[in-house]
Enzyme design. Sequence first.
Site, PDB file in Angstrom:
ATOM      1  N   CYS A   1     129.642 101.370  51.842  1.00 19.12           N
ATOM      2  CA  CYS A   1     131.034 100.925  51.963  1.00 19.12           C
ATOM      3  C   CYS A   1     131.568 100.694  50.550  1.00 19.12           C
ATOM      4  CB  CYS A   1     131.154  99.693  52.859  1.00 19.12           C
ATOM      5  SG  CYS A   1     130.307  98.218  52.261  1.00 19.12           S
TER       6      CYS A   1
ATOM      7  N   ARG B   1     130.599  95.398  55.300  1.00 22.07           N
ATOM      8  CA  ARG B   1     130.263  96.347  56.368  1.00 22.07           C
ATOM      9  C   ARG B   1     128.870  96.966  56.248  1.00 22.07           C
ATOM     10  NH1 ARG B   1     135.592  99.769  55.353  1.00 22.07           N
ATOM     11  NH2 ARG B   1     135.016  99.037  53.261  1.00 22.07           N
TER      12      ARG B   1
ATOM     13  N   ASP C   1     138.055  97.293  57.331  1.00 21.06           N
ATOM     14  CA  ASP C   1     137.501  96.429  56.288  1.00 21.06           C
ATOM     15  C   ASP C   1     137.852  94.979  56.604  1.00 21.06           C
ATOM     16  OD1 ASP C   1     136.613  95.248  54.016  1.00 21.06           O
ATOM     17  OD2 ASP C   1     137.509  96.711  52.653  1.00 21.06           O
TER      18      ASP C   1
HETATM   19  P1  4NP Z   1     133.040  96.044  52.146  1.00 18.95           P
HETATM   20  O1  4NP Z   1     134.328  95.098  51.980  1.00 18.95           O
HETATM   21  O2  4NP Z   1     133.414  97.378  51.505  1.00 18.95           O
HETATM   22  O3  4NP Z   1     132.866  96.159  53.623  1.00 18.95           O
HETATM   23  O4  4NP Z   1     131.901  95.356  51.445  1.00 18.95           O
HETATM   24  C1  4NP Z   1     134.940  94.867  50.740  1.00 18.95           C
HETATM   25  C2  4NP Z   1     134.493  93.835  49.966  1.00 18.95           C
HETATM   26  C3  4NP Z   1     135.103  93.596  48.731  1.00 18.95           C
HETATM   27  C4  4NP Z   1     136.155  94.393  48.308  1.00 18.95           C
HETATM   28  C5  4NP Z   1     136.606  95.446  49.101  1.00 18.95           C
HETATM   29  C6  4NP Z   1     135.987  95.680  50.325  1.00 18.95           C
HETATM   30  N1  4NP Z   1     136.788  94.141  47.041  1.00 18.95           N
HETATM   31  O5  4NP Z   1     137.724  94.873  46.711  1.00 18.95           O
HETATM   32  O6  4NP Z   1     136.365  93.245  46.331  1.00 18.95           O
END
Ligand code: 4NP
Length: 159
Positions: free
Chosen positions: A7, A13, A123
């Site tokens: 991800c 995720r 997300d």
């Molecule tokens: P993930 O969610 O891709 O499911 O881990 C996110 C966590 C942090 C960020 C974006 C998506 N961020 O931009 O910091």
Amino acid sequence: MRILMVCLGNICRSPLAEGILRQKAAVAGFQCTLDSAGTNGYHTGEAPHHLSQKVARLHQVDISSQKARDFTKEDLENFDLIYAMAGDVMKDIQQMAGPSEHLDKVTLFLDELNPGMHQDVPDPWYGDEDGYHEVFDLISNTCDQIIKKYNIHQTQAIQ
Ligand code: 4NP
């Protein structure tokens, strides 16, 4: 089979996808090596988001010892199957890979649940706890399909 979940941040995720599939694989006797990674590097070295950990724990899945790491080009060689949690993640992987014979290993995760629909795992990062519960259920249902699909292949290969 070596499976990598990817991800953006590797804190919401993909740690869930890794942990849930690991637990289901153990129950099903599906032999696989599992890992997860992120494409944006903002949270490298961090433990999974506390709400991902909480929701997982409610389902007896322990993801607390995972640590976020960056997706690398070498992952394309080191894994048999690479699941992108969303289209933007898929694009990041393709960009990083450049022209590569390994790109056919990369699949949108939710296509295993709803083939050909090209849906993203939403997300949950920007929302509240409800989003994490939704994402857990979606990932869990998809992992059931993955186990069904590949465990059958593995059994056939042994016979
Ligand atoms: P993930 O969610 O891709 O499911 O881990 C996110 C966590 C942090 C960020 C974006 C998506 N961020 O931009 O910091």
